[in-house]
Design a protein around this motif. Structure first.
Motif, PDB file in Angstrom:
ATOM      1  N   GLU A  20       0.821  -1.215   0.000  1.00 18.08           N
ATOM      2  CA  GLU A  20       0.000   0.000   0.000  1.00 18.08           C
ATOM      3  C   GLU A  20       0.850   1.258   0.000  1.00 18.08           C
ATOM      4  OE1 GLU A  20      -4.239   1.358   1.891  1.00 18.08           O
ATOM      5  OE2 GLU A  20      -2.939   0.072   3.083  1.00 18.08           O
ATOM      6  N   GLU A  21       2.012   1.189   0.601  1.00 16.72           N
ATOM      7  CA  GLU A  21       2.970   2.294   0.579  1.00 16.72           C
ATOM      8  C   GLU A  21       4.248   1.819  -0.091  1.00 16.72           C
ATOM      9  OE1 GLU A  21       2.239   5.262   1.432  1.00 16.72           O
ATOM     10  OE2 GLU A  21       0.391   4.959   2.581  1.00 16.72           O
ATOM     11  N   GLU A  22       4.987   2.746  -0.667  1.00 20.07           N
ATOM     12  CA  GLU A  22       6.198   2.355  -1.389  1.00 20.07           C
ATOM     13  C   GLU A  22       7.254   1.781  -0.459  1.00 20.07           C
ATOM     14  OE1 GLU A  22       9.517   4.201  -4.499  1.00 20.07           O
ATOM     15  OE2 GLU A  22       7.854   5.447  -3.805  1.00 20.07           O
ATOM     16  N   ALA A  23       7.341   2.312   0.760  1.00 19.12           N
ATOM     17  CA  ALA A  23       8.386   1.880   1.687  1.00 19.12           C
ATOM     18  C   ALA A  23       7.804   1.640   3.069  1.00 19.12           C
ATOM     19  CB  ALA A  23       9.496   2.923   1.756  1.00 19.12           C
ATOM     20  N   PHE A  24       8.442   0.755   3.823  1.00 19.79           N
ATOM     21  CA  PHE A  24       8.012   0.415   5.173  1.00 19.79           C
ATOM     22  C   PHE A  24       7.965   1.650   6.061  1.00 19.79           C
ATOM     23  CE2 PHE A  24       9.089  -1.134   9.508  1.00 19.79           C
ATOM     24  CZ  PHE A  24       8.022  -2.007   9.700  1.00 19.79           C
ATOM     25  N   ASN A  25       8.916   2.546   5.895  1.00 17.79           N
ATOM     26  CA  ASN A  25       8.990   3.733   6.749  1.00 17.79           C
ATOM     27  C   ASN A  25       7.854   4.718   6.493  1.00 17.79           C
ATOM     28  OD1 ASN A  25      11.248   2.939   8.183  1.00 17.79           O
ATOM     29  ND2 ASN A  25      12.680   3.826   6.715  1.00 17.79           N
ATOM     30  N   ALA A  26       7.096   4.518   5.414  1.00 21.25           N
ATOM     31  CA  ALA A  26       5.946   5.378   5.153  1.00 21.25           C
ATOM     32  C   ALA A  26       4.746   4.999   6.022  1.00 21.25           C
ATOM     33  CB  ALA A  26       5.558   5.319   3.679  1.00 21.25           C
ATOM     34  N   LEU A  27       4.805   3.824   6.661  1.00 20.72           N
ATOM     35  CA  LEU A  27       3.725   3.392   7.546  1.00 20.72           C
ATOM     36  C   LEU A  27       3.822   4.115   8.881  1.00 20.72           C
ATOM     37  CD1 LEU A  27       3.935  -0.491   7.012  1.00 20.72           C
ATOM     38  CD2 LEU A  27       2.447   1.127   5.807  1.00 20.72           C
ATOM     39  N   ASP A  28       2.681   4.311   9.535  1.00 20.44           N
ATOM     40  CA  ASP A  28       2.743   4.853  10.889  1.00 20.44           C
ATOM     41  C   ASP A  28       3.211   3.750  11.837  1.00 20.44           C
ATOM     42  OD1 ASP A  28       0.504   3.266  11.729  1.00 20.44           O
ATOM     43  OD2 ASP A  28      -0.868   4.792  10.964  1.00 20.44           O
ATOM     44  N   GLU A  29       3.538   4.118  13.054  1.00 13.84           N
ATOM     45  CA  GLU A  29       4.157   3.175  13.990  1.00 13.84           C
ATOM     46  C   GLU A  29       3.238   1.997  14.297  1.00 13.84           C
ATOM     47  OE1 GLU A  29       7.314   3.166  14.920  1.00 13.84           O
ATOM     48  OE2 GLU A  29       7.470   4.851  13.517  1.00 13.84           O
ATOM     49  N   GLU A  30       1.939   2.246  14.408  1.00 16.45           N
ATOM     50  CA  GLU A  30       1.014   1.155  14.704  1.00 16.45           C
ATOM     51  C   GLU A  30       0.951   0.151  13.548  1.00 16.45           C
ATOM     52  OE1 GLU A  30      -3.558   0.405  16.292  1.00 16.45           O
ATOM     53  OE2 GLU A  30      -3.046   2.305  15.328  1.00 16.45           O
ATOM     54  N   LYS A  31       0.923   0.673  12.320  1.00 14.53           N
ATOM     55  CA  LYS A  31       0.857  -0.216  11.157  1.00 14.53           C
ATOM     56  C   LYS A  31       2.162  -1.006  11.023  1.00 14.53           C
ATOM     57  CE  LYS A  31      -2.194  -1.247   7.925  1.00 14.53           C
ATOM     58  NZ  LYS A  31      -2.630  -0.326   6.864  1.00 14.53           N
ATOM     59  N   LYS A  32       3.281  -0.394  11.341  1.00 12.56           N
ATOM     60  CA  LYS A  32       4.551  -1.118  11.323  1.00 12.56           C
ATOM     61  C   LYS A  32       4.517  -2.295  12.300  1.00 12.56           C
ATOM     62  CE  LYS A  32       7.621   2.758  10.132  1.00 12.56           C
ATOM     63  NZ  LYS A  32       8.678   3.668  10.653  1.00 12.56           N
ATOM     64  N   GLU A  33       4.016  -2.036  13.494  1.00  5.19           N
ATOM     65  CA  GLU A  33       3.943  -3.092  14.505  1.00  5.19           C
ATOM     66  C   GLU A  33       2.980  -4.196  14.072  1.00  5.19           C
ATOM     67  OE1 GLU A  33       2.754  -3.690  19.237  1.00  5.19           O
ATOM     68  OE2 GLU A  33       2.943  -1.665  18.389  1.00  5.19           O
ATOM     69  N   LEU A  34       1.866  -3.805  13.483  1.00  2.00           N
ATOM     70  CA  LEU A  34       0.887  -4.785  13.030  1.00  2.00           C
ATOM     71  C   LEU A  34       1.448  -5.637  11.889  1.00  2.00           C
ATOM     72  CD1 LEU A  34      -2.315  -2.563  13.137  1.00  2.00           C
ATOM     73  CD2 LEU A  34      -1.835  -4.556  14.589  1.00  2.00           C
ATOM     74  N   PHE A  35       2.213  -5.022  10.993  1.00  4.28           N
ATOM     75  CA  PHE A  35       2.840  -5.783   9.909  1.00  4.28           C
ATOM     76  C   PHE A  35       3.881  -6.741  10.476  1.00  4.28           C
ATOM     77  CE2 PHE A  35       6.027  -6.389   6.547  1.00  4.28           C
ATOM     78  CZ  PHE A  35       5.211  -6.916   5.560  1.00  4.28           C
ATOM     79  N   ASP A  36       4.614  -6.280  11.452  1.00  2.00           N
ATOM     80  CA  ASP A  36       5.601  -7.130  12.114  1.00  2.00           C
ATOM     81  C   ASP A  36       4.926  -8.366  12.718  1.00  2.00           C
ATOM     82  OD1 ASP A  36       8.381  -7.501  13.402  1.00  2.00           O
ATOM     83  OD2 ASP A  36       7.046  -7.496  15.135  1.00  2.00           O
ATOM     84  N   LYS A  38       1.924  -9.605  11.914  1.00  2.00           N
ATOM     85  CA  LYS A  38       1.248 -10.393  10.876  1.00  2.00           C
ATOM     86  C   LYS A  38       2.220 -11.328  10.160  1.00  2.00           C
ATOM     87  CE  LYS A  38      -2.086 -11.189   7.731  1.00  2.00           C
ATOM     88  NZ  LYS A  38      -3.409 -11.792   8.022  1.00  2.00           N
ATOM     89  N   THR A  39       3.471 -10.908  10.011  1.00  2.00           N
ATOM     90  CA  THR A  39       4.414 -11.649   9.167  1.00  2.00           C
ATOM     91  C   THR A  39       5.446 -12.449   9.947  1.00  2.00           C
ATOM     92  OG1 THR A  39       5.877  -9.702   9.010  1.00  2.00           O
ATOM     93  CG2 THR A  39       4.172  -9.951   7.316  1.00  2.00           C
ATOM     94  N   GLN A  40       5.276 -12.547  11.248  1.00  4.78           N
ATOM     95  CA  GLN A  40       6.275 -13.256  12.051  1.00  4.78           C
ATOM     96  C   GLN A  40       6.467 -14.698  11.592  1.00  4.78           C
ATOM     97  OE1 GLN A  40       5.201 -12.837  16.171  1.00  4.78           O
ATOM     98  NE2 GLN A  40       6.160 -10.818  16.358  1.00  4.78           N
ATOM     99  N   TYR A  41       5.372 -15.382  11.305  1.00  4.63           N
ATOM    100  CA  TYR A  41       5.468 -16.791  10.907  1.00  4.63           C
ATOM    101  C   TYR A  41       6.190 -16.926   9.569  1.00  4.63           C
ATOM    102  CZ  TYR A  41       4.155 -21.455   9.355  1.00  4.63           C
ATOM    103  OH  TYR A  41       4.188 -22.748   8.887  1.00  4.63           O
ATOM    104  N   GLN A  42       5.844 -16.054   8.621  1.00  8.80           N
ATOM    105  CA  GLN A  42       6.454 -16.148   7.298  1.00  8.80           C
ATOM    106  C   GLN A  42       7.944 -15.772   7.332  1.00  8.80           C
ATOM    107  OE1 GLN A  42       3.579 -14.632   7.932  1.00  8.80           O
ATOM    108  NE2 GLN A  42       2.074 -15.857   6.795  1.00  8.80           N
ATOM    109  N   ARG A  43       8.305 -14.787   8.165  1.00  7.64           N
ATOM    110  CA  ARG A  43       9.690 -14.317   8.205  1.00  7.64           C
ATOM    111  C   ARG A  43      10.605 -15.283   8.940  1.00  7.64           C
ATOM    112  NH1 ARG A  43      10.178 -10.107  11.325  1.00  7.64           N
ATOM    113  NH2 ARG A  43       8.028  -9.931  12.079  1.00  7.64           N
ATOM    114  N   LYS A  44      10.070 -15.984   9.942  1.00  5.20           N
ATOM    115  CA  LYS A  44      10.830 -16.963  10.725  1.00  5.20           C
ATOM    116  C   LYS A  44      12.172 -16.415  11.209  1.00  5.20           C
ATOM    117  CE  LYS A  44       8.834 -20.821   8.109  1.00  5.20           C
ATOM    118  NZ  LYS A  44       7.785 -21.108   9.086  1.00  5.20           N
TER     119      LYS A  44
END
Length: 237
Positions: A20-36, A38-44
């Motif tokens: 949705e945004e070009e770069a991770f840093n374009a997300l607000d802090e809450e969305k960054k944490e939520l993405f983190d 959400k993807t914990q299992y896939q990132r391993k």
């Protein structure tokens, strides 16, 4: 069963998505944490959330649609054509235009939508993005209360599985096995984000998306033991 379905009643489709945004840093802090989270299992623990963000387009909560391509058969006497067109631009407009297509031209009981791995990805992704963008979900995507046999969706991956739920076959592999020209002769799904944000080449993405739609139609023709489309039969609108 698929032999009895009129090809004219099938809308073939494919979507292309990007973060949705070009770069991770374009997300607000809450969305960054939520993405983190959400993807914990896939990132391993092999990647940080920021390093993994280029894959955000596979989740409707963190991605957006940049192109929906559709195709449908028309028959006049013994002449067969496959018409292909695309919706692109601002996501809300893409979704509204696609919804209008379904409501106005593919809303009859006999109409069916078809894609490759579409039941797992394309159909739910479109519906979720419609909800996020506050767009009414058209009947062909609204599955609430429907029984499995009432769902108007075909999936060429599901048909190829023949009930084997552990089996996954990519569109590129299936076209190769069935001796169908590959749609993956330029970019792949993992390249779409770069082409969109860095190269800013939406035409390249549209071409890629439309090739996938044509490939899905070709697969269905193979499954029905019918002649493949030739270039002269394909019309880009």
């Amino acid at each position: 069963m698929i032999d009895k379905i009129s090809l004219e009643n099938i809308l073939f489709l494919d979507i292309e998505t990007v973060p949705e945004e070009e770069a991770f840093n374009a997300l607000d802090e809450e969305k960054k944490e939520l993405f983190d989270q959400k993807t914990q299992y896939q990132r391993k623990e092999q990647f940080t959330a920021e390093e993994f963000y280029d894959r955000a387009g596979i989740w409707a909560e963190f991605g957006k649609i940049v192109c929906i391509s559709v195709g449908y058969f028309t028959f006049k006497s013994d002449i067969r054509h496959f018409r292909v067109t695309s919706f692109f631009g601002e996501e809300k407009k893409i979704l509204r235009d696609f919804s209008n297509l379904l409501d106005n031209h593919f809303d009859k009981p006999q109409h069916i939508m078809c894609g490759h791995n579409a039941k797992e990805f394309d159909f739910p992704f479109i519906a979720r993005r419609m909800i996020i963008n506050q767009i009414r979900i058209p009947n062909k995507l609204n599955l609430f209360g429907k029984k499995p046999w009432e769902v108007p969706h075909l999936d060429t991956l599901e048909m190829w599985k023949f009930g084997d739920f552990k089996h996954y076959t990519s569109l590129k592999l299936l076209t190769n096995v069935l001796n169908i020209p590959s749609p993956k002769d330029d970019i792949s799904g993992s390249d779409v984000g770069h082409v969109y944000y860095v190269e800013k080449d939406i035409d390249r993405i549209i071409t890629y998306c439309e090739k996938d739609v044509i490939a899905v139609a070709q697969i269905l023709l193979r499954l029905r033991r019918e002649d493949l489309l030739i270039e002269e039969e394909i019309i880009h609108i």
